[in-house]
Design a protein around this motif. Sequence first.
Motif, PDB file in Angstrom:
ATOM      1  N   ARG A  68       6.920  44.303  69.494  1.00 14.75           N
ATOM      2  CA  ARG A  68       6.324  45.595  69.178  1.00 14.75           C
ATOM      3  C   ARG A  68       5.721  45.557  67.781  1.00 14.75           C
ATOM      4  O   ARG A  68       6.269  44.930  66.870  1.00 14.75           O
ATOM      5  N   THR A  69       4.615  46.259  67.624  1.00 12.44           N
ATOM      6  CA  THR A  69       3.907  46.316  66.344  1.00 12.44           C
ATOM      7  C   THR A  69       4.839  46.739  65.209  1.00 12.44           C
ATOM      8  O   THR A  69       5.578  47.711  65.348  1.00 12.44           O
ATOM      9  N   GLY A  70       4.785  45.984  64.112  1.00 13.19           N
ATOM     10  CA  GLY A  70       5.534  46.352  62.908  1.00 13.19           C
ATOM     11  C   GLY A  70       7.027  46.110  62.997  1.00 13.19           C
ATOM     12  O   GLY A  70       7.753  46.372  62.043  1.00 13.19           O
ATOM     13  N   ARG A  71       7.499  45.615  64.139  1.00 17.10           N
ATOM     14  CA  ARG A  71       8.939  45.404  64.301  1.00 17.10           C
ATOM     15  C   ARG A  71       9.244  43.907  64.324  1.00 17.10           C
ATOM     16  O   ARG A  71       8.400  43.107  64.705  1.00 17.10           O
ATOM     17  N   PRO A  72      10.478  43.528  63.905  1.00 15.06           N
ATOM     18  CA  PRO A  72      10.787  42.102  63.831  1.00 15.06           C
ATOM     19  C   PRO A  72      10.831  41.419  65.192  1.00 15.06           C
ATOM     20  O   PRO A  72      11.313  41.995  66.167  1.00 15.06           O
ATOM     21  N   VAL A  73      10.330  40.190  65.231  1.00  9.41           N
ATOM     22  CA  VAL A  73      10.508  39.325  66.397  1.00  9.41           C
ATOM     23  C   VAL A  73      10.996  37.980  65.879  1.00  9.41           C
ATOM     24  O   VAL A  73      10.383  37.373  65.014  1.00  9.41           O
ATOM     25  N   VAL A  74      12.143  37.560  66.382  1.00  7.94           N
ATOM     26  CA  VAL A  74      12.775  36.311  65.973  1.00  7.94           C
ATOM     27  C   VAL A  74      12.449  35.246  67.012  1.00  7.94           C
ATOM     28  O   VAL A  74      12.748  35.423  68.192  1.00  7.94           O
ATOM     29  N   VAL A  75      11.821  34.160  66.575  1.00  2.00           N
ATOM     30  CA  VAL A  75      11.504  33.062  67.494  1.00  2.00           C
ATOM     31  C   VAL A  75      12.422  31.898  67.156  1.00  2.00           C
ATOM     32  O   VAL A  75      12.228  31.215  66.151  1.00  2.00           O
ATOM     33  N   SER A  76      13.463  31.696  67.979  1.00  4.34           N
ATOM     34  CA  SER A  76      14.430  30.651  67.645  1.00  4.34           C
ATOM     35  C   SER A  76      14.058  29.292  68.231  1.00  4.34           C
ATOM     36  O   SER A  76      14.674  28.294  67.881  1.00  4.34           O
ATOM     37  N   ASP A  77      13.040  29.238  69.089  1.00  4.80           N
ATOM     38  CA  ASP A  77      12.548  27.942  69.581  1.00  4.80           C
ATOM     39  C   ASP A  77      11.931  27.185  68.399  1.00  4.80           C
ATOM     40  O   ASP A  77      10.990  27.675  67.780  1.00  4.80           O
ATOM     41  N   PRO A  78      12.460  25.984  68.063  1.00  7.19           N
ATOM     42  CA  PRO A  78      11.918  25.264  66.904  1.00  7.19           C
ATOM     43  C   PRO A  78      10.464  24.813  67.092  1.00  7.19           C
ATOM     44  O   PRO A  78       9.769  24.578  66.110  1.00  7.19           O
ATOM     45  N   MET A  79      10.012  24.698  68.340  1.00  5.53           N
ATOM     46  CA  MET A  79       8.636  24.286  68.620  1.00  5.53           C
ATOM     47  C   MET A  79       7.978  25.311  69.545  1.00  5.53           C
ATOM     48  O   MET A  79       7.697  25.021  70.705  1.00  5.53           O
ATOM     49  N   PRO A  80       7.729  26.522  69.052  1.00  6.50           N
ATOM     50  CA  PRO A  80       7.241  27.560  69.974  1.00  6.50           C
ATOM     51  C   PRO A  80       5.799  27.309  70.390  1.00  6.50           C
ATOM     52  O   PRO A  80       5.022  26.730  69.627  1.00  6.50           O
ATOM     53  N   PRO A  81       5.430  27.731  71.592  1.00  6.58           N
ATOM     54  CA  PRO A  81       4.027  27.667  71.984  1.00  6.58           C
ATOM     55  C   PRO A  81       3.182  28.497  71.022  1.00  6.58           C
ATOM     56  O   PRO A  81       3.640  29.518  70.515  1.00  6.58           O
ATOM     57  N   GLN A  82       1.944  28.078  70.805  1.00 11.87           N
ATOM     58  CA  GLN A  82       1.039  28.820  69.920  1.00 11.87           C
ATOM     59  C   GLN A  82       0.843  30.252  70.417  1.00 11.87           C
ATOM     60  O   GLN A  82       0.661  31.175  69.624  1.00 11.87           O
ATOM     61  N   SER A  83       0.921  30.440  71.733  1.00 12.32           N
ATOM     62  CA  SER A  83       0.675  31.779  72.300  1.00 12.32           C
ATOM     63  C   SER A  83       1.682  32.811  71.777  1.00 12.32           C
ATOM     64  O   SER A  83       1.357  33.992  71.647  1.00 12.32           O
TER      65      SER A  83
END
Length: 441
Positions: A191-206
């Motif tokens: 969501r806009t302005g809200r935190p998003v945690v990406v724990s995948d060390p190699m995330p897709p560019q998308s």
Amino acid sequence: MHTTIHTLEGWLAHCERLHPLNIDMGLERVSEVARRMALRFDCPVITVAGTNGKGSTCAMLEAVALQAGYRTGVYTSPHLVHFEERCRIHGESVGASDLIANFAAVEGARTQNGNDVSLTYFEFTTLAILRLMSHARLDVAILEVGLGGRLDATNVIDADCAVITSIDVDHVEYLGPDRESIGREKAGIMRTGRPVVVSDPMPPQSVIDGAREINADLWRFGEDFNFSGDKQQWSWAGRGRRYAGLAYPALRGANQLVNAAGALAALEALRARIPVTAQAVRNGLALVELPGRFQIVPGQPTLVLDVAHNPHSVAALTANLDAMGYFPTTHAVFGAMADKDLAPMFAKVGPLIDRWYFTSLPTARAETAAGLQQKWNALQIVAGGRRDVSSSTHGSPEEALAAAVAAADPADRIIVFGSFYTVGGVLQHGTPRLQAKHMDH
């Protein structure tokens, strides 16, 4: 017409009859029923998407929040044995009776004024559980995405913090053929302005692009938070905060630090609303439990249960089995859905297995035991079958396990893996020593 159903079994049977498709991607129908129900949460909501590690991440978030003194609610799927496992309030599975009124409320909203909305089993049950949680006076709600993200029924709730765990190729028919298209689906929970945690060390560019497009507050592994560890302990560092000298999470396995790191980042991102102490972090991670995630059942022979059912999770299972040391013979009970890419799974774990016990499962989506055995044999021929590996076929996970137990020496190990139906079937019926162990579940 108003349906009066008085048991959870009755409601679940009703949900199974309502919609022709098992999965029907799209949020219009769910959103409409949610609007009629005036479904909303008064507490922070953390939504967790990903191919693997979702359940573990949710369990860690819950365990730390409980230790910090918060009233938690968790929605997770599928269940291993009983439907009620899908919802935990303050650490305990809800009772069937708690769910019935919420199913009735969804049915009332779904059929309001004769404008019936068709819902799948997953959509209907998700709305019932979300309603139960929204009325449970929670301090924090933790929602595990069922499939994908963007179009999953859980996405009718706006997450205050989104977590995206590992991304791997699974459910290709709904989510697309590669990690980039699957990443786009997962990014739909941001969501806009809200935190998003990406724990995948190699995330897709998308995933990264998705966060930037909507201006979410992106927490990237390796940039906004990271972990380091030696044999004894590990530490975590995030924006402006560190935890050092942490004990390893009680959930075993190579990938659990990645999940724990993401969970701690999510709690850090929500620190203004649900602060947790270092002590709560230590205690929560030390106590976290989740059945069927590299679960070792004590006794002889050694028994390992794991719901690994795609190439990425089977690779993690293989690494974990490798780290257990030497066993004269390893027996494997395995059952899986028909759409799974079996070749890379067999290639990974195959070298560790001496005897296979293939099982059919009680769902139309499953591959038959004979089908699994044929695919295994075909791959053996291609590989030139250097080792003497035996295989047999069984009608159910409990029959397959009984055959493995009968054949195994006390020093051997038995692994039961694949679909939730495989592990759930064993947990439900199991061997005498399993039943003694799981009386409390």
